[in-house]
Design an enzyme around this catalytic site. Structure first.
Site, PDB file in Angstrom:
ATOM      1  N   HIS A  98      -8.359  -4.782  -1.003  1.00 50.18           N
ATOM      2  CA  HIS A  98      -7.121  -3.947  -0.596  1.00 50.18           C
ATOM      3  C   HIS A  98      -6.768  -4.834   0.582  1.00 50.18           C
ATOM      4  O   HIS A  98      -7.374  -4.913   1.502  1.00 50.18           O
ATOM      5  CB  HIS A  98      -7.136  -2.465  -0.457  1.00 50.18           C
ATOM      6  N   ASP A 116     -10.002  -3.264  -5.404  1.00 53.25           N
ATOM      7  CA  ASP A 116      -9.206  -2.456  -4.703  1.00 53.25           C
ATOM      8  C   ASP A 116      -9.128  -1.070  -5.583  1.00 53.25           C
ATOM      9  O   ASP A 116      -8.705  -0.996  -6.942  1.00 53.25           O
ATOM     10  CB  ASP A 116      -7.753  -3.119  -4.568  1.00 53.25           C
ATOM     11  N   SER A 157       0.712  -1.227  -0.096  1.00 54.84           N
ATOM     12  CA  SER A 157      -0.046   0.179   0.081  1.00 54.84           C
ATOM     13  C   SER A 157       0.845   1.334   0.114  1.00 54.84           C
ATOM     14  O   SER A 157       1.755   1.433  -0.732  1.00 54.84           O
ATOM     15  CB  SER A 157      -0.694  -0.071   1.278  1.00 54.84           C
TER      16      SER A 157
END
Ligand SMILES: *[C@@H]1O[C@H](CO)[C@@H](O)[C@H](O)[C@H]1NC(C)=O
Ligand SMILES: *[C@@H]1O[C@H](CO)[C@@H](O)[C@H](O)[C@H]1NC(C)=O
Length: 395
Positions: free
Chosen positions: A368, A338, A184
């Site tokens: 995600h 995501d 991320s």
């Protein structure tokens, strides 16, 4: 019906209403996903409330931190690399040969997350156990107290401290077998740091692999098909991602508002849109049902005040091909549901076009953050195993 059963019934109905979220059909364990997502949303509400009351918004998340406790196989130490706090995981067993290493950067929107958080502490130990590697999990100062480029510079300072002959020798690490990795926002920092390494003559030792796990790679276009399709998906909504992006650069709400309207990039920077043009960079199947329109430009004041979002150290997708083509073996993991999916997909396209060796893993049935839930979800466990196996075979 008495008052008590009635209020109980109403409470249950409200709870079910709060917990229930439609999830895609191919998601395994859907109720468990809904409950996890409800807990994430409760945390978001608590953060908003704490912020309004003048407390640090993520205070509650300290509960996720654990001390550095060595176990039967792994020595865990908290220390400083160039003044940056890092957690180091080392195999206990002596080795006659030099070991591999992973330099890991946690996620959390540049605002939250910590190398001491349970999921990252678990990941460090698991990497040691499966790879017999030394794992350095770095921290960095976070928004909203600190803005770009502090996060990037902290990570880079720790990385450059580690990538020295003397330090690697101390840890028994083979300088030719080091991977940088991050998820991320950590994937964003990993991609940016790897690019910077290419042109840093002061750092002689480079990384063998960059591994980018559902990374955020550009802040120019937040209306990509993945943002449109997954705006309200667990575990990361479009609104929260845009908030994280804007907070990375400033606490000025004007940038968030402009980004939400996708009108923050000034006309002077319009040449940069070619690097994030999804109509050329996304494979056909991910474009289905979406119409590309050229972007609407924003006021140049915002970009003058907060130039960070146009900076390649924040948006690694903005690098030109002459830089990209020198990147090392790259592993990219993307998830179907995501908002950040298309950032990863576009980087895959650009790196391949530049001749970089790319291994792309696309998770069709999760959201995600898939690797952080391996204790709780089968799909998550499966993907983490696959990832560690890949590292085992390639690092
Ligand atoms: C230590 O390693 C052994 C052998 O691989 C394994 O069975 C054991 O579960 C590990 N212990 C911990 C605490 O991870
Ligand atoms: C994006 O690519 C399309 C071609 O697929 C082109 O028509 C359009 O002008 C491009 N837009 C930008 C801003 O580069």
């Amino acid at each position: 019906m008495g008052k008590k059963p009635l209020s109980l019934l109403i409470s249950c109905a409200l709870l079910a209403y709060f917990v229930y979220t439609p999830v895609p059909e191919n998601i395994e364990q859907p109720w468990k996903v809904m409950i996890a997502w409800a807990l994430v949303r409760v945390h978001i509400q608590v953060a908003v409330l704490l912020d309004i009351l003048g407390f640090p918004p993520f205070a509650l998340l300290h509960l996720l931190e654990v001390s550095p406790i060595s176990d039967a196989n792994v020595t865990v130490t908290d220390t400083l690399f160039n003044e940056v706090p890092v957690r180091v995981f080392e195999p206990k067993q002596k080795s006659s040969t030099m070991r591999r290493a992973v330099f890991y950067i946690h996620g959390g929107g540049w605002a939250m997350g910590d190398a001491t958080w349970i999921p990252y502490d678990d990941l460090g130990r698991e990497m040691v156990n499966k790879l017999d590697a030394v794992v350095v999990s770095t921290n960095y100062r976070r928004s909203p107290q600190y803005h770009f480029p502090t996060q990037f510079e902290d990570v880079y300072d720790a990385l450059r401290w580690f990538l020295r002959k003397k330090v690697l020798a101390e840890y028994g690490v083979d300088p030719t077998r080091i991977s940088i990795a991050g998820d991320s926002a950590g994937g964003n920092l990993a991609a940016a740091a790897t690019q910077k390494l290419l042109d840093d003559p002061a750092v002689k030792i480079k990384v063998k692999i960059q591994s980018l796990i559902y990374p955020a790679l550009q802040a120019l276009d937040v209306d990509l098909p993945s943002y449109r399709e997954n705006a309200h998906m667990p575990m990361l909504r479009k609104y929260n991602m845009v908030l994280f992006w804007s907070l990375y650069f400033t606490s000025d709400k004007a940038l968030k508002e402009a980004m939400l309207a996708n009108q923050h990039t000034p006309v002077e920077s319009s040449h940069l849109f070619q690097f994030v043009n999804w109509s050329t960079l996304l494979p056909e199947r991910f474009q289905k049902g979406h119409l590309y329109t050229n972007p609407i430009h924003g006021h140049s004041d915002l970009a003058k005040k907060y130039p960070g979002f146009l900076d390649v150290r924040a948006s690694p997708l903005l690098a030109d091909d002459s830089k990209l083509q020198r990147l090392p073996l790259t592993h990219i993991l993307t998830c179907q549901y995501d908002v950040l999916r298309d950032d990863g997909l576009m980087y895959v396209s650009r790196l391949r076009a530049a001749g970089v060796q790319v291994v792309h893993e696309h998770v069709e049935d999760w959201f995600h953050g898939v690797l952080s839930f391996s204790k709780y979800f089968r799909a998550s466990r499966r993907e983490l195993n696959k990832y560690l196996k890949w590292l085992e075979e390639n690092l």
